[in-house]
Design a protein around this motif. Structure first.
Motif, PDB file in Angstrom:
ATOM      1  N   GLY A   1     -10.755 106.636 -48.373  1.00  0.00           N
ATOM      2  CA  GLY A   1     -10.266 107.210 -47.127  1.00  0.00           C
ATOM      3  C   GLY A   1     -10.505 108.702 -47.134  1.00  0.00           C
ATOM      4  O   GLY A   1     -10.140 109.403 -48.079  1.00  0.00           O
ATOM      5  N   ALA A   2     -11.152 109.196 -46.081  1.00  0.00           N
ATOM      6  CA  ALA A   2     -11.494 110.613 -46.037  1.00  0.00           C
ATOM      7  C   ALA A   2     -10.277 111.453 -45.704  1.00  0.00           C
ATOM      8  O   ALA A   2      -9.539 111.163 -44.775  1.00  0.00           O
ATOM      9  N   MET A   3     -10.061 112.475 -46.489  1.00  0.00           N
ATOM     10  CA  MET A   3      -9.022 113.450 -46.201  1.00  0.00           C
ATOM     11  C   MET A   3      -9.736 114.676 -45.629  1.00  0.00           C
ATOM     12  O   MET A   3      -9.712 115.765 -46.171  1.00  0.00           O
ATOM     13  N   GLY A   4     -10.455 114.407 -44.524  1.00  0.00           N
ATOM     14  CA  GLY A   4     -11.282 115.436 -43.910  1.00  0.00           C
ATOM     15  C   GLY A   4     -11.833 114.905 -42.606  1.00  0.00           C
ATOM     16  O   GLY A   4     -11.089 114.620 -41.678  1.00  0.00           O
ATOM     17  N   SER A   5     -13.146 114.719 -42.548  1.00  0.00           N
ATOM     18  CA  SER A   5     -13.793 114.355 -41.286  1.00  0.00           C
ATOM     19  C   SER A   5     -13.877 112.860 -41.050  1.00  0.00           C
ATOM     20  O   SER A   5     -14.360 112.414 -40.019  1.00  0.00           O
ATOM     21  N   GLY A   6     -13.438 112.039 -42.003  1.00  0.00           N
ATOM     22  CA  GLY A   6     -13.455 110.596 -41.797  1.00  0.00           C
ATOM     23  C   GLY A   6     -14.605 109.911 -42.507  1.00  0.00           C
ATOM     24  O   GLY A   6     -15.681 110.475 -42.685  1.00  0.00           O
ATOM     25  N   GLU A   7     -14.355 108.680 -42.933  1.00  0.00           N
ATOM     26  CA  GLU A   7     -15.360 107.845 -43.590  1.00  0.00           C
ATOM     27  C   GLU A   7     -15.646 106.647 -42.710  1.00  0.00           C
ATOM     28  O   GLU A   7     -14.812 106.234 -41.908  1.00  0.00           O
ATOM     29  N   LEU A   8     -16.826 106.058 -42.857  1.00  0.00           N
ATOM     30  CA  LEU A   8     -17.128 104.821 -42.167  1.00  0.00           C
ATOM     31  C   LEU A   8     -16.208 103.723 -42.684  1.00  0.00           C
ATOM     32  O   LEU A   8     -15.933 103.644 -43.873  1.00  0.00           O
ATOM     33  N   VAL A   9     -15.751 102.871 -41.784  1.00  0.00           N
ATOM     34  CA  VAL A   9     -14.836 101.800 -42.156  1.00  0.00           C
ATOM     35  C   VAL A   9     -15.606 100.716 -42.904  1.00  0.00           C
ATOM     36  O   VAL A   9     -16.665 100.276 -42.476  1.00  0.00           O
TER      37      VAL A   9
ATOM     38  N   TRP B   1      -9.533 105.452 -36.919  1.00  0.00           N
ATOM     39  CA  TRP B   1      -9.484 106.127 -35.624  1.00  0.00           C
ATOM     40  C   TRP B   1     -10.904 106.458 -35.215  1.00  0.00           C
ATOM     41  O   TRP B   1     -11.648 107.079 -35.993  1.00  0.00           O
ATOM     42  N   GLN B   2     -11.293 105.993 -34.028  1.00  0.00           N
ATOM     43  CA  GLN B   2     -12.634 106.194 -33.488  1.00  0.00           C
ATOM     44  C   GLN B   2     -13.709 105.731 -34.479  1.00  0.00           C
ATOM     45  O   GLN B   2     -14.731 106.401 -34.672  1.00  0.00           O
ATOM     46  N   GLY B   3     -13.459 104.586 -35.109  1.00  0.00           N
ATOM     47  CA  GLY B   3     -14.448 103.984 -35.986  1.00  0.00           C
ATOM     48  C   GLY B   3     -14.549 104.587 -37.373  1.00  0.00           C
ATOM     49  O   GLY B   3     -15.376 104.154 -38.181  1.00  0.00           O
ATOM     50  N   LEU B   4     -13.708 105.569 -37.690  1.00  0.00           N
ATOM     51  CA  LEU B   4     -13.718 106.192 -39.015  1.00  0.00           C
ATOM     52  C   LEU B   4     -12.376 105.961 -39.703  1.00  0.00           C
ATOM     53  O   LEU B   4     -11.357 105.722 -39.062  1.00  0.00           O
ATOM     54  N   PHE B   5     -12.392 106.069 -41.030  1.00  0.00           N
ATOM     55  CA  PHE B   5     -11.224 105.749 -41.847  1.00  0.00           C
ATOM     56  C   PHE B   5     -10.659 107.036 -42.443  1.00  0.00           C
ATOM     57  O   PHE B   5     -11.406 107.836 -43.033  1.00  0.00           O
ATOM     58  N   TYR B   6      -9.363 107.235 -42.275  1.00  0.00           N
ATOM     59  CA  TYR B   6      -8.716 108.475 -42.707  1.00  0.00           C
ATOM     60  C   TYR B   6      -7.508 108.188 -43.594  1.00  0.00           C
ATOM     61  O   TYR B   6      -6.895 107.123 -43.508  1.00  0.00           O
ATOM     62  N   ILE B   7      -7.176 109.173 -44.414  1.00  0.00           N
ATOM     63  CA  ILE B   7      -5.884 109.223 -45.091  1.00  0.00           C
ATOM     64  C   ILE B   7      -5.270 110.565 -44.725  1.00  0.00           C
ATOM     65  O   ILE B   7      -5.741 111.619 -45.176  1.00  0.00           O
ATOM     66  N   LYS B   8      -4.257 110.509 -43.870  1.00  0.00           N
ATOM     67  CA  LYS B   8      -3.647 111.735 -43.345  1.00  0.00           C
ATOM     68  C   LYS B   8      -2.153 111.503 -43.120  1.00  0.00           C
ATOM     69  O   LYS B   8      -1.675 110.370 -43.064  1.00  0.00           O
TER      70      LYS B   8
ATOM     71  N   ILE C   1      -2.207 107.137 -29.832  1.00  0.00           N
ATOM     72  CA  ILE C   1      -1.558 106.070 -30.596  1.00  0.00           C
ATOM     73  C   ILE C   1      -2.284 104.747 -30.402  1.00  0.00           C
ATOM     74  O   ILE C   1      -2.486 103.991 -31.353  1.00  0.00           O
ATOM     75  N   ASP C   2      -2.729 104.457 -29.160  1.00  0.00           N
ATOM     76  CA  ASP C   2      -3.369 103.172 -28.895  1.00  0.00           C
ATOM     77  C   ASP C   2      -4.794 103.086 -29.434  1.00  0.00           C
ATOM     78  O   ASP C   2      -5.423 102.032 -29.369  1.00  0.00           O
ATOM     79  N   GLU C   3      -5.312 104.178 -29.973  1.00  0.00           N
ATOM     80  CA  GLU C   3      -6.643 104.173 -30.591  1.00  0.00           C
ATOM     81  C   GLU C   3      -6.549 104.297 -32.108  1.00  0.00           C
ATOM     82  O   GLU C   3      -7.561 104.436 -32.790  1.00  0.00           O
ATOM     83  N   THR C   4      -5.321 104.265 -32.615  1.00  0.00           N
ATOM     84  CA  THR C   4      -5.094 104.434 -34.052  1.00  0.00           C
ATOM     85  C   THR C   4      -4.679 103.103 -34.658  1.00  0.00           C
ATOM     86  O   THR C   4      -3.695 102.498 -34.224  1.00  0.00           O
ATOM     87  N   TYR C   5      -5.431 102.632 -35.653  1.00  0.00           N
ATOM     88  CA  TYR C   5      -5.171 101.337 -36.276  1.00  0.00           C
ATOM     89  C   TYR C   5      -4.729 101.562 -37.720  1.00  0.00           C
ATOM     90  O   TYR C   5      -5.557 101.806 -38.602  1.00  0.00           O
ATOM     91  N   ILE C   6      -3.420 101.502 -37.922  1.00  0.00           N
ATOM     92  CA  ILE C   6      -2.863 101.745 -39.250  1.00  0.00           C
ATOM     93  C   ILE C   6      -3.178 100.555 -40.154  1.00  0.00           C
ATOM     94  O   ILE C   6      -2.938  99.404 -39.789  1.00  0.00           O
ATOM     95  N   GLN C   7      -3.713 100.837 -41.349  1.00  0.00           N
ATOM     96  CA  GLN C   7      -4.080  99.808 -42.303  1.00  0.00           C
ATOM     97  C   GLN C   7      -3.102  99.715 -43.473  1.00  0.00           C
ATOM     98  O   GLN C   7      -2.964  98.653 -44.079  1.00  0.00           O
TER      99      GLN C   7
END
Length: 274
Positions: free
Chosen positions: A146-154, A223-230, A256-262
């Motif tokens: 999980g990217a702690m920055g600009s996001g990773e591909l899911v 979020w928006q097709g990328l994976f984050y840890i934030k 919120i409706d575009e955010t998919y918590i894993q």
């Protein structure tokens, strides 16, 4: 019936949400949603196979309705000896009024034995590993960063590394709380935006049963097709505030409706409790 309709029907039969199917199939919730709604015109075959495995059916059945049908909610197959005997018994109760209960039971027993004999050439073996000792649990380690920055591909179908074995008492002493150890997963954080809380390449223990916002904390989410840890906080009724602990990285508002918590992050494996 289209593939998305078959999948949705099986979810309703089991009372599974999109998040639950995604968890059981080890794919992302947005991927499940796109397949069900027909937004993914050519779904990846490995995703369909993963969904089929979760339902206990063949990928062919999901596509066409032909082939191995889904298993029952309890995991039993209708074509198994016990399942076939139950079907026969039910039929006899409805239509075999002239038969005694003993005669009906004998017919069911004969069906069970004949089906068991037909499959008796299958050699079975137990390849399970030895169980953990004492209060130890195994935490599955996934190749998920999980990217702690600009996001990773899911990752739609992450590879699983060797498990981590840890004492539940030790986790308790560190202040980690969870309902079911089976939902604990080990993933990796990359980048600098969450320092000093999380350093680049720190392993993280997460609770994959948490698929909704349950209070301020650090989450793994798409979020928006990328994976984050934030870190997430509610900004208003429609937005989360996505927060970086590193002050050199800007916070931002996300819908919120575009955010998919894993998952929710519980512990950095350097003994920093979150």
């Amino acid at each position: 019936m289209k593939i998305g309709e078959r999948i949705e029907a099986q979810m309703k039969r089991r009372e599974w949400s999109e998040a639950e199917l995604a968890r059981r199939a080890s794919i992302t919730q947005p991927t499940v949603h796109r397949i069900i709604k027909g937004e993914s015109k050519n779904p990846r075959q490995d995703n369909i196979q993963a969904i089929a495995k979760a339902f206990g059916c063949s990928a062919e059945w999901l596509w066409t309705g032909q082939g191995k049908a889904p298993s029952g909610i309890d995991g039993s197959q209708e074509s198994s000896p016990a399942g076939a005997a139950a079907i026969v018994l039910d039929m006899l109760k409805k239509h075999g009024k002239g038969l005694t209960e003993e005669a009906q039971q004998k017919i069911c027993t004969a069906v069970t034995e004949s089906l068991a004999e037909a499959t008796s050439n299958v050699i079975t073996a137990d390849f399970r590993r030895a169980g953990p000792v004492g209060d130890e649990i195994r935490i599955a380690h996934y190749d998920v960063q999980g990217a702690m920055g600009s996001g990773e591909l899911v990752h739609d179908f992450p590879e699983m590394f060797r498990d981590l074995t840890v004492s539940q008492q030790h986790l308790k002493e560190l202040g980690v709380t969870y309902k079911d150890p089976a939902h604990l997963k080990l993933i990796t954080g990359t980048g600098q935006s969450m320092t000093p809380t999380i350093q680049d390449k720190d392993p993280l223990i997460s609770d994959a049963s948490i698929r909704e916002f349950v209070g301020d904390g650090i989450y793994a989410f798409a979020w928006q097709g990328l994976f984050y840890i934030k870190r997430l906080q509610v900004a208003d009724s429609e937005h989360f505030e996505m927060i970086s602990d590193n002050p050199s990285h800007k916070d931002r508002l996300i819908r919120i409706d575009e955010t998919y918590i894993q998952a929710r992050i519980l512990l950095v494996w350097n003994a920093k409790r979150l």
